[in-house]
Design a protein around this motif. Sequence first.
Motif, PDB file in Angstrom:
ATOM      1  N   ALA A 197       0.846  -1.211   0.000  1.00 49.71           N
ATOM      2  CA  ALA A 197       0.000   0.000   0.000  1.00 49.71           C
ATOM      3  C   ALA A 197       0.874   1.253   0.000  1.00 49.71           C
ATOM      4  N   ASN A 198       1.976   1.196   0.747  1.00 47.97           N
ATOM      5  CA  ASN A 198       2.912   2.329   0.765  1.00 47.97           C
ATOM      6  C   ASN A 198       3.570   2.514  -0.583  1.00 47.97           C
ATOM      7  N   LYS A 199       3.958   1.394  -1.176  1.00 46.22           N
ATOM      8  CA  LYS A 199       4.660   1.455  -2.467  1.00 46.22           C
ATOM      9  C   LYS A 199       3.809   2.090  -3.550  1.00 46.22           C
ATOM     10  N   ILE A 200       2.530   1.778  -3.551  1.00 45.04           N
ATOM     11  CA  ILE A 200       1.668   2.360  -4.600  1.00 45.04           C
ATOM     12  C   ILE A 200       1.104   3.712  -4.169  1.00 45.04           C
ATOM     13  N   ASN A 201       1.632   4.237  -3.040  1.00 49.79           N
ATOM     14  CA  ASN A 201       1.224   5.574  -2.587  1.00 49.79           C
ATOM     15  C   ASN A 201      -0.236   5.666  -2.210  1.00 49.79           C
ATOM     16  N   ALA A 202      -0.804   4.571  -1.689  1.00 52.65           N
ATOM     17  CA  ALA A 202      -2.213   4.624  -1.292  1.00 52.65           C
ATOM     18  C   ALA A 202      -2.385   5.761  -0.278  1.00 52.65           C
ATOM     19  N   LYS A 203      -3.465   6.500  -0.425  1.00 56.07           N
ATOM     20  CA  LYS A 203      -3.652   7.652   0.460  1.00 56.07           C
ATOM     21  C   LYS A 203      -4.203   7.236   1.818  1.00 56.07           C
ATOM     22  N   THR A 204      -5.089   6.230   1.799  1.00 53.71           N
ATOM     23  CA  THR A 204      -5.662   5.777   3.072  1.00 53.71           C
ATOM     24  C   THR A 204      -5.708   4.246   3.066  1.00 53.71           C
ATOM     25  N   CYS A 205      -5.873   3.676   4.248  1.00 54.59           N
ATOM     26  CA  CYS A 205      -6.081   2.220   4.261  1.00 54.59           C
ATOM     27  C   CYS A 205      -6.933   1.814   5.451  1.00 54.59           C
ATOM     28  N   ILE A 206      -7.551   0.654   5.334  1.00 54.85           N
ATOM     29  CA  ILE A 206      -8.196   0.038   6.487  1.00 54.85           C
ATOM     30  C   ILE A 206      -7.746  -1.424   6.526  1.00 54.85           C
ATOM     31  N   VAL A 207      -7.763  -2.018   7.713  1.00 53.90           N
ATOM     32  CA  VAL A 207      -7.412  -3.426   7.841  1.00 53.90           C
ATOM     33  C   VAL A 207      -8.640  -4.175   8.342  1.00 53.90           C
ATOM     34  N   LEU A 208      -9.044  -5.193   7.613  1.00 50.99           N
ATOM     35  CA  LEU A 208     -10.199  -5.990   8.040  1.00 50.99           C
ATOM     36  C   LEU A 208      -9.742  -7.344   8.573  1.00 50.99           C
ATOM     37  N   GLY A 209     -10.247  -7.701   9.762  1.00 49.26           N
ATOM     38  CA  GLY A 209     -10.020  -9.022  10.317  1.00 49.26           C
ATOM     39  C   GLY A 209     -11.346  -9.506  10.887  1.00 49.26           C
ATOM     40  N   ASP A 210     -11.314 -10.636  11.576  1.00 45.74           N
ATOM     41  CA  ASP A 210     -12.571 -11.189  12.094  1.00 45.74           C
ATOM     42  C   ASP A 210     -13.286 -10.209  13.016  1.00 45.74           C
ATOM     43  N   SER A 211     -12.527  -9.518  13.893  1.00 45.88           N
ATOM     44  CA  SER A 211     -13.203  -8.637  14.844  1.00 45.88           C
ATOM     45  C   SER A 211     -13.850  -7.456  14.133  1.00 45.88           C
ATOM     46  N   GLU A 212     -13.194  -6.942  13.082  1.00 47.76           N
ATOM     47  CA  GLU A 212     -13.795  -5.827  12.317  1.00 47.76           C
ATOM     48  C   GLU A 212     -15.071  -6.311  11.615  1.00 47.76           C
ATOM     49  N   LEU A 213     -15.004  -7.532  11.080  1.00 53.85           N
ATOM     50  CA  LEU A 213     -16.195  -8.048  10.390  1.00 53.85           C
ATOM     51  C   LEU A 213     -17.365  -8.134  11.363  1.00 53.85           C
ATOM     52  N   GLU A 214     -17.053  -8.498  12.583  1.00 51.39           N
ATOM     53  CA  GLU A 214     -18.111  -8.644  13.571  1.00 51.39           C
ATOM     54  C   GLU A 214     -18.672  -7.291  13.993  1.00 51.39           C
ATOM     55  N   SER A 215     -17.779  -6.348  14.291  1.00 57.03           N
ATOM     56  CA  SER A 215     -18.245  -5.035  14.792  1.00 57.03           C
ATOM     57  C   SER A 215     -18.668  -4.095  13.663  1.00 57.03           C
ATOM     58  N   LYS A 216     -18.292  -4.435  12.404  1.00 54.61           N
ATOM     59  CA  LYS A 216     -18.547  -3.585  11.233  1.00 54.61           C
ATOM     60  C   LYS A 216     -17.858  -2.233  11.347  1.00 54.61           C
ATOM     61  N   LYS A 217     -16.874  -2.155  12.197  1.00 50.88           N
ATOM     62  CA  LYS A 217     -16.092  -0.920  12.367  1.00 50.88           C
ATOM     63  C   LYS A 217     -14.623  -1.231  12.047  1.00 50.88           C
ATOM     64  N   ALA A 218     -13.950  -0.246  11.467  1.00 52.02           N
ATOM     65  CA  ALA A 218     -12.514  -0.410  11.219  1.00 52.02           C
ATOM     66  C   ALA A 218     -11.843   0.950  11.341  1.00 52.02           C
ATOM     67  N   LYS A 219     -10.504   0.912  11.505  1.00 51.08           N
ATOM     68  CA  LYS A 219      -9.797   2.193  11.611  1.00 51.08           C
ATOM     69  C   LYS A 219      -9.314   2.597  10.223  1.00 51.08           C
ATOM     70  N   LEU A 220      -9.735   3.786   9.813  1.00 46.59           N
ATOM     71  CA  LEU A 220      -9.258   4.315   8.546  1.00 46.59           C
ATOM     72  C   LEU A 220      -8.005   5.148   8.821  1.00 46.59           C
ATOM     73  N   LYS A 221      -6.902   4.726   8.166  1.00 41.86           N
ATOM     74  CA  LYS A 221      -5.640   5.410   8.442  1.00 41.86           C
ATOM     75  C   LYS A 221      -5.254   6.293   7.256  1.00 41.86           C
ATOM     76  N   VAL A 222      -4.944   7.549   7.537  1.00 41.52           N
ATOM     77  CA  VAL A 222      -4.403   8.431   6.490  1.00 41.52           C
ATOM     78  C   VAL A 222      -2.902   8.176   6.455  1.00 41.52           C
ATOM     79  N   MET A 223      -2.430   7.629   5.321  1.00 43.88           N
ATOM     80  CA  MET A 223      -1.053   7.136   5.265  1.00 43.88           C
ATOM     81  C   MET A 223      -0.021   8.243   5.496  1.00 43.88           C
ATOM     82  N   ALA A 224      -0.282   9.436   4.965  1.00 39.12           N
ATOM     83  CA  ALA A 224       0.714  10.516   5.054  1.00 39.12           C
ATOM     84  C   ALA A 224       0.933  10.963   6.490  1.00 39.12           C
ATOM     85  N   THR A 225      -0.140  10.961   7.298  1.00 37.05           N
ATOM     86  CA  THR A 225      -0.015  11.527   8.655  1.00 37.05           C
ATOM     87  C   THR A 225      -0.049  10.448   9.742  1.00 37.05           C
ATOM     88  N   GLY A 226      -0.539   9.259   9.385  1.00 35.27           N
ATOM     89  CA  GLY A 226      -0.682   8.201  10.379  1.00 35.27           C
ATOM     90  C   GLY A 226      -1.943   8.362  11.221  1.00 35.27           C
TER      91      GLY A 226
END
Length: 448
Positions: free
Chosen positions: A375-404
């Motif tokens: 994601a860093n290599k292709i300069n993605a501006k934002t990212c989220i990570v999905l795992g089992d707990s995110e699927l369950e809660s339907k919530k995830a952390k959206l990260k702005v790559m430039a600022t963290g």
Amino acid sequence: MAKIIKAPRGTQDITGAESYKWQFVENIVISTSKLYGFKEMRTPTFEDMSLFKRSVGDTTDVVQKEMYQVQAEKGKDLYGLKPEGTAGAVRAVIEKGLLNEALPLKICYLTPCFRHERPQAGRLREFHQFGIEMFGPQSPSADVEVISTAKNIFDMIGLKNIELYINSIGCPVCRANYHKALTEFFRTRQEDLCGTCQERLDKNPMRILDCKSPVCSEISKDAPVILDYLCDECKEHFEGVKTRLDKLGIEYKVNPTIVRGLDYYTKTVFEFVSNDLGAQSTVCGGGRYDGLVEQMGGNKTPALGFGMGIERLLLVMEAQGIEIPKPIDCELYIASMGENANIKACELTNKLREEGFYVECDLMNRSVKAQMKYANKINAKTCIVLGDSELESKKAKLKVMATGEETEIDFENDLSQVLHDMNVNEIANAFSSELGADALNTLINFKG
Ligand code: ATP
Ligand code: MG
């Protein structure tokens, strides 16, 4: 390992690191020409060899020395890969009967061209031309419209220091006297001319003026100039062109040595030349070719146009530091851990793309760490990570790559709004950035 095959000499591969620059230029040339009424036309890459001999001319360097000829079957027809765009365009216009429709007919094209030349910067064996052609008008206003189309394209791109040289090479009437004078002049130096030019002396002495051999060009410097031989009609036409260029505020210099390398030209010829290109200085060349349509079997129809080298245009832009808007980066990378999360990532990615966002997810079965690296290599501006707990809660952390910076979001419902807001901010920033206002307007107004 198998031997790697290289691209043929004098050709280029345009990768993603460059292709956006081509697209930028292509959009500008096509959209600018639209304002003048030029409609795009596409013709084949190869044509009957006789077409080029008859139009470009069989005593020109292009036909004599630079053509790629192909024969699909022994003993069958000989084809040539097009060395320029006009011949094919004229052939098509006649064949399709387009000259029977409303005149002037205005067409334009983007086409690969092939010439077997010694490759160097700005001189390739496969290169690309943008060209326009206009059929019907005799008026000097048409010459000026064609010249101003090129000028407007350069202005839209933001090119500076590009000089326009014009000349008139007359019509068959004035050409006859001029040929006589030229032949007499060159005959006095006949034995010094190159072999090709010695042969051209009787057939087509004007071609000697365009010969690239240093000896021939040196001799040509003292040759009689065509402007002194123009007939009244050609003189008047040339004056008409100059008056209109003056009125439009298009600066030019009359350069009596411009004869152009193709046989079909008559009256006005012109070149746009840049000092930023070294030896290969002509970015665009064109002129009138009032006799060509008839010569190619159509009804007598005045015509004119130009060819512009895209590679040379890009080289001048680079030399002048003209900024080309970079393509958008990936707006969101959806990382995932495990099969179920990957399926969800796949589904969200697809949905967001349908809404017009540039989104990526994992296709390589990588670890989350490796996905983030990508994601860093292709300069993605934002990212989220999905795992089992995110699927369950339907919530995830959206990260702005430039600022963290991280924000918790409802990934099923909030993502498109977040990406939309991000775009709005970026457009606002782009307006206040250094990007040339003309270029930006072109992109925004581009009507497809
Ligand atoms: P030159 O004098 O530089 O050889 P030309 O007079 O042969 O140019 P044209 O036939 O007028 O060129 O073609 C129109 C435009 O196409 C040129 O002004 C140039 O920008 C581009 N062009 C021509 N030949 C090449 C080439 N071999 N490689 C890249 N661009 C080319
Ligand atoms: Mg050439």
